[in-house]
Design an enzyme around this catalytic site. Structure first.
Site, PDB file in Angstrom:
ATOM      1  CD  GLU A  40      -2.497   1.309   2.719  1.00 10.82           C
ATOM      2  OE1 GLU A  40      -3.357   2.209   2.868  1.00 10.82           O
ATOM      3  OE2 GLU A  40      -2.247   0.456   3.596  1.00 10.82           O
ATOM      4  CE  LYS A 108      -7.155   2.050   3.379  1.00  8.94           C
ATOM      5  NZ  LYS A 108      -5.944   2.301   4.202  1.00  8.94           N
ATOM      6  CB  CYS A 140      -4.662  -1.507   3.996  1.00  8.36           C
ATOM      7  SG  CYS A 140      -3.919  -1.740   5.640  1.00  8.36           S
TER       8      CYS A 140
END
Length: 273
Positions: A40, A108, A140
């Protein structure tokens, strides 16, 4: 399908260093590797609210352009995270880059504590066809929400690709989550995490992993840097889905408009609250 998981340490707000590490890993990948993955936000690390405007770049900026050139030179696909600047709006973004350019972008959608105030959340999930396989991206904290992977599954995803920046003491959380997301969507899951120290006293947990469509953990890295090769037997997709399909049997579907694009991109737009 052969994939390499580049489980690397990074430096927050040091794009030159992180890019150099990424380009070296791409150059060192095996000749038969089809895809290499990075953690990430690898290219810029994790900026703060004060630094994000200085380090974030647009998709056509020099850093992404350098990765595209490296992918073209090695004839390989690359999954890598970055801090994206879209006309002054900032996103925690992961890209699937092929020798032809950016094949898939994902911003995200579930912002963790350190993302808030730095980034805006994304507004859609997306998949694309790559080498005949439909793949989708997550980042994540996303994988702690079953709906994220299910959104990709509703779009036909066969491989869930997760860039991760998970730190102590939460490493076991993501091991459990990634196995569940693969099993409940009958898809492969690939996750690559960062290691070693980051700003703010964080210690990243490693544990990059491959999980098969039955939820079996086929590979898990330790806590050290490494470039780990894993193989996906895509025949396992049909075997896992032979007797039943969760997507066919589920009683509730996630809401949102599905948009099909001519290039094979398929998106699920998140409804406004």
């Amino acid at each position: 399908m052969k994939v390499e998981l580049a489980q690397l340490a990074g430096r927050d707000n040091d794009t030159a260093y992180n890019l150099e590490r990424a380009l070296a890993a791409i150059a060192a990948s095996a000749a038969d590797t089809q895809l290499i993955m990075f953690p990430e936000g690898h290219l810029m690390g994790f900026p703060s609210e004060e630094s994000v405007a200085q380090v974030a770049e647009p998709l056509d900026g020099p850093t992404v352009s350098a990765v595209i050139a490296a992918a073209r030179a090695r004839n390989i696909a690359v999954v890598v995270g970055m801090a994206e600047n879209d006309n002054g709006r900032f996103y925690n973004t992961t890209l699937l880059i092929t020798p032809e350019g950016i094949a898939l972008r994902y911003r995200k959608t579930h912002l963790w504590a350190s993302d808030r105030g730095v980034y805006e959340p994304g507004d859609r999930y997306a998949t694309c066809l790559w080498n005949g396989v439909r793949v989708g991206l997550l980042i994540c904290y996303d994988i702690e929400f079953p709906e994220t992977a299910r959104a990709l599954a509703q779009l036909g995803a066969e491989v869930l690709i997760v860039t991760n920046g998970n730190m102590d003491p939460y490493g076991p959380t993501h091991r459990t989550a990634i196995m569940a997301r693969a099993q409940e969507n009958q898809a492969f899951a690939l996750m690559v995490n960062r290691v070693e120290a980051g700003d703010g006293g964080l210690l990243f947990a490693g544990g990059s992993a491959l999980v098969d469509p039955l939820g079996t953990l086929l590979f898990e890295a330790g806590r050290e840097e490494g470039q780990f090769a894993v193989e996906l037997d895509l025949n396992q997709l049909a075997a896992a889905r032979q007797d039943y399909r969760y997507l066919d049997d589920q009683r509730l579907k996630l809401p949102g408009e599905i948009v099909e694009h001519a290039n094979g991109l398929r998106e699920l737009l998140i409804p406004r609250n």
